[in-house]
Enzyme design. Structure first.
Site, short mmCIF file in Angstrom:
data_model
loop_
_atom_site.label_atom_id
_atom_site.label_comp_id
_atom_site.label_asym_id
_atom_site.label_seq_id
_atom_site.Cartn_x
_atom_site.Cartn_y
_atom_site.Cartn_z
N THR A 1 5.85 2.64 12.83
CA THR A 1 4.46 2.99 13.14
C THR A 1 4.36 3.66 14.51
OG1 THR A 1 2.34 1.96 13.75
CG2 THR A 1 4.26 0.58 13.95
N ASP A 2 3.30 4.44 14.70
CA ASP A 2 3.06 5.04 16.03
C ASP A 2 2.59 3.99 17.04
OD1 ASP A 2 0.50 4.57 15.02
OD2 ASP A 2 -0.28 6.58 15.47
N GLU A 3 2.25 2.79 16.55
CA GLU A 3 1.70 1.77 17.46
C GLU A 3 2.74 1.27 18.46
OE1 GLU A 3 -0.96 -1.02 15.57
OE2 GLU A 3 -1.41 0.40 13.97
N ALA B 1 8.97 -3.08 3.83
CA ALA B 1 8.44 -4.44 3.79
C ALA B 1 8.14 -4.92 5.20
CB ALA B 1 9.45 -5.38 3.13
N ALA B 2 6.93 -5.40 5.40
CA ALA B 2 6.54 -5.87 6.73
C ALA B 2 5.23 -6.63 6.63
CB ALA B 2 6.34 -4.67 7.67
N ASN C 1 -2.02 6.03 11.29
CA ASN C 1 -2.75 5.22 10.30
C ASN C 1 -2.87 5.94 8.96
OD1 ASN C 1 -3.58 4.19 12.99
ND2 ASN C 1 -4.91 2.86 11.78
N PHE D 1 0.83 -1.22 0.00
CA PHE D 1 0.00 0.00 0.00
C PHE D 1 0.87 1.27 0.00
CE2 PHE D 1 -2.33 2.76 3.29
CZ PHE D 1 -2.96 3.53 2.33
N THR E 1 9.42 -11.74 9.61
CA THR E 1 9.57 -10.68 8.60
C THR E 1 10.00 -9.36 9.24
OG1 THR E 1 8.15 -11.60 6.90
CG2 THR E 1 8.28 -9.21 6.98
N TYR F 1 2.01 -7.30 16.42
CA TYR F 1 2.47 -6.43 15.33
C TYR F 1 3.33 -5.30 15.88
CZ TYR F 1 2.33 -2.49 12.06
OH TYR F 1 2.68 -1.42 11.26
N LYS G 1 7.38 -4.42 15.40
CA LYS G 1 7.88 -3.15 14.83
C LYS G 1 8.79 -2.46 15.85
CE LYS G 1 7.05 -1.44 11.39
NZ LYS G 1 7.66 -1.57 10.01
N PRO H 1 -18.44 -4.51 10.24
CA PRO H 1 -18.06 -4.99 11.58
C PRO H 1 -17.24 -3.96 12.36
CG PRO H 1 -16.63 -5.98 9.91
CD PRO H 1 -17.59 -5.09 9.18
P1 NAD Z 1 1.32 -3.62 3.27
O1 NAD Z 1 0.97 -4.83 4.06
O2 NAD Z 1 0.31 -3.01 2.37
O3 NAD Z 1 2.59 -3.95 2.35
C1 NAD Z 1 3.68 -4.67 2.81
C2 NAD Z 1 4.56 -5.05 1.61
O4 NAD Z 1 5.69 -5.78 2.11
C3 NAD Z 1 3.85 -5.97 0.61
O5 NAD Z 1 4.12 -5.55 -0.70
C4 NAD Z 1 4.47 -7.34 0.87
O6 NAD Z 1 4.52 -8.17 -0.28
C5 NAD Z 1 5.86 -6.96 1.34
N1 NAD Z 1 6.46 -7.99 2.20
C6 NAD Z 1 5.87 -8.59 3.27
N2 NAD Z 1 6.71 -9.52 3.78
C7 NAD Z 1 7.85 -9.48 3.03
C8 NAD Z 1 9.08 -10.19 3.06
N3 NAD Z 1 9.29 -11.14 3.97
N4 NAD Z 1 10.02 -9.88 2.15
C9 NAD Z 1 9.81 -8.93 1.23
N5 NAD Z 1 8.65 -8.24 1.12
C10 NAD Z 1 7.68 -8.52 2.02
O7 NAD Z 1 1.89 -2.58 4.32
P2 NAD Z 1 1.74 -0.98 4.35
O8 NAD Z 1 0.48 -0.63 5.01
O9 NAD Z 1 2.06 -0.43 3.01
O10 NAD Z 1 2.92 -0.63 5.37
C11 NAD Z 1 4.25 -0.44 4.91
C12 NAD Z 1 5.14 -0.11 6.09
O11 NAD Z 1 4.67 1.06 6.75
C13 NAD Z 1 5.19 -1.20 7.15
O12 NAD Z 1 6.51 -1.30 7.62
C14 NAD Z 1 4.26 -0.70 8.24
O13 NAD Z 1 4.64 -1.19 9.50
C15 NAD Z 1 4.46 0.79 8.12
N6 NAD Z 1 3.31 1.61 8.54
C16 NAD Z 1 2.07 1.39 8.03
C17 NAD Z 1 1.01 2.21 8.40
C18 NAD Z 1 -0.38 2.01 7.83
O14 NAD Z 1 -1.31 2.70 8.25
N7 NAD Z 1 -0.60 1.14 6.86
C19 NAD Z 1 1.22 3.25 9.31
C20 NAD Z 1 2.51 3.46 9.81
C21 NAD Z 1 3.55 2.64 9.40
P1 TYD Z 2 -6.87 -1.14 11.32
O1 TYD Z 2 -7.23 -0.54 10.00
O2 TYD Z 2 -6.70 -2.61 11.42
O3 TYD Z 2 -5.56 -0.38 11.81
P2 TYD Z 2 -4.81 -0.43 13.26
O4 TYD Z 2 -5.34 -1.54 14.07
O5 TYD Z 2 -3.40 -0.68 12.84
O6 TYD Z 2 -5.04 0.92 13.86
O7 TYD Z 2 -7.96 -0.71 12.38
C1 TYD Z 2 -8.26 0.64 12.65
C2 TYD Z 2 -9.27 0.69 13.77
O8 TYD Z 2 -10.49 0.11 13.31
C3 TYD Z 2 -8.86 -0.12 14.99
O9 TYD Z 2 -9.33 0.56 16.16
C4 TYD Z 2 -9.60 -1.43 14.83
C5 TYD Z 2 -10.88 -1.01 14.13
N1 TYD Z 2 -11.48 -2.03 13.22
C6 TYD Z 2 -12.83 -2.33 13.34
O10 TYD Z 2 -13.56 -1.78 14.20
N2 TYD Z 2 -13.37 -3.25 12.49
C7 TYD Z 2 -12.62 -3.90 11.55
O11 TYD Z 2 -13.16 -4.76 10.80
C8 TYD Z 2 -11.23 -3.55 11.42
C9 TYD Z 2 -10.37 -4.22 10.40
C10 TYD Z 2 -10.70 -2.59 12.29
#
Ligand code: NAD
Ligand code: TYD
Length: 348
Positions: free
Chosen positions: A131-133, A83-84, A185, A12, A101, A156, A160, A211
């Site tokens: 991540t902020d988590e 990647a994660a 997020n 993403f 991973t 998770y 991280k 949900p």
């Molecule tokens: P995502 O799950 O959409 O994408 C992860 C990508 O990593 C995928 O393309 C997957 O194929 C690749 N990948 C997974 N395991 C792998 C491995 N073993 N080797 C090589 N590639 C691998 O994740 P995202 O939401 O795009 O998040 C990207 C990064 O940003 C992560 O490190 C996540 O912790 C961090 N992050 C995400 C958010 C969020 O809201 N999505 C917020 C803060 C930080």
């Molecule tokens: P999510 O998108 O999984 O991100 P994160 O847990 O990393 O913050 O979830 C965002 C918020 O939405 C979290 O409080 C959990 C809630 N949630 C639901 O209520 N229903 C759902 O089906 C999902 C996937 C998340």
């Protein structure tokens, strides 16, 4: 002419970052290293796959040999590591995958960079995207700053947090030139529909139950994904070695308010009766260990590097809803196969 290796570029956030770098820096070679797990999809990058400065390498960061091979062939000057395994609910059902991973994979990557660069690290940079988590959960008040004590509470966020510690350890122990960011997020196009916003948009479209976990009063700070990519760009080029920067949208929403807003936007776009989709909202069993509230203080990034988010929430949510309606094929393809199994296990 620098070569930048971006890991997780088919995911993403990674796909938005790769696209941004390919377009903004035609003089760079951008190598996208991705294992293409369920979350990785090369379709996310169809528009740049023939760009002269773009390369894709399928490799798994859990495999040090595969990393050594890619590093030796491309000799990257910079690494931006995304990647994660990224979904909290999956980390609850299978924590080990997150250790392999997120922790081991990150250490493998640090070693690969160290082996390639040796002591000559001028012009080199290892950027770890986190991540902020890692900071845990807030009450009604307060914000996460870069000084907030780590308190991860899901497998998770624990994985991280561990990876962040290793990155900082390589800075202090081996002088590896690292920089980190911890972001709130994200939302926007190409978000895999296991996460809250795309899952709700998909179910609203399909008139399926929405949900909402627990009482729906959980709060997240939402950032437009292209703003995250622009923040990473800023930090990669201007951030200081060894530093951490928090990235946030200054955009807090309680889950239930957010879901209701998405319902109203979709009703308007789909020409449904006002309020129709809200009837799909279903409160379900809470997530174990569910963090109550995340909120980011991003003032360091603003004051030191001049970055701030570009768009307002409602505008971003409308853009996102529009994208999901216009990209049904993408949605269909990423939700065939494994997704069905996951959905059945998670939601019954
Ligand atoms: P995502 O799950 O959409 O994408 C992860 C990508 O990593 C995928 O393309 C997957 O194929 C690749 N990948 C997974 N395991 C792998 C491995 N073993 N080797 C090589 N590639 C691998 O994740 P995202 O939401 O795009 O998040 C990207 C990064 O940003 C992560 O490190 C996540 O912790 C961090 N992050 C995400 C958010 C969020 O809201 N999505 C917020 C803060 C930080
Ligand atoms: P999510 O998108 O999984 O991100 P994160 O847990 O990393 O913050 O979830 C965002 C918020 O939405 C979290 O409080 C959990 C809630 N949630 C639901 O209520 N229903 C759902 O089906 C999902 C996937 C998340």
């Amino acid at each position: 002419m620098p070569t930048i290796l971006i890991t997780g570029g088919a995911g993403f956030i990674g796909s938005h970052l790769v696209r941004r770098f390919v377009h903004h820096y035609p003089e760079y070679t951008i190598v996208n290293l991705d294992a293409l797990t369920y979350a990785g999809n090369l379709e996310n990058l169809r528009d740049v796959e023939h760009a002269p400065n773009y390369r894709f390498e399928r490799a798994d960061i859990r495999d040090p040999q595969a990393l050594a091979d890619v590093f030796n062939r491309f000799k990257p000057d910079g690494v931006i590591h995304l990647a994660a395994e990224s979904h909290v609910d999956r980390s609850i059902s299978n924590p080990i995958a997150f250790v392999e991973t997120n922790v081991l994979g990150t250490v493998n990557l640090l070693n690969a960079a160290r082996n390639l660069w040796g002591d000559d690290t001028s012009g080199k940079r290892f950027y770890h995207v986190s991540t902020d988590e890692v900071y845990g959960s807030l009450g009604e008040e307060g914000y996460f700053t870069e000084e907030t004590r780590y308190d991860p509470r899901s497998p998770y966020s624990a994985s991280k947090a561990a990876s962040d510690h290793f990155v900082r350890a390589y800075f202090h122990t081996f002088n590896l030139p690292v920089v980190l960011s911890n972001c709130s997020n994200n939302y926007g196009p190409y978000h895999f529909p296991e996460k809250l916003i795309p899952l709700m948009l998909k179910n609203i479209r399909d008139e399926k139950p929405l949900p909402v976990y627990g009482d729906g009063q959980y709060t997240r700070d939402w950032l437009w994904v292209k703003d995250h990519a622009s923040a990473i760009d800023t930090i990669f080029h201007k951030g200081r070695n060894g530093e951490t920067y928090n990235i946030g949208g200054n955009n807090e929403w309680k889950n239930i308010d957010l879901v209701e807003t998405l319902c109203d936007i979709m009703d308007e776009f789909l020409g449904r009766e006002p309020g129709a989709s809200r009837k799909l909202i279903t409160f379900v069993k809470d997530r174990p260990g569910h963090d109550r509230r995340y909120a980011i203080d991003a003032s360091k990034l603003k004051n030191e590097l001049g970055w701030q988010p570009s768009i307002h929430a409602e505008e971003g949510f409308r853009e996102t809803a529009k994208w999901y309606l216009e990209n049904e094929e993408w949605l269909l393809r990423v939700t065939s196969g494994e997704y069905q199994l996951y959905y059945a296990q998670q939601y019954g």
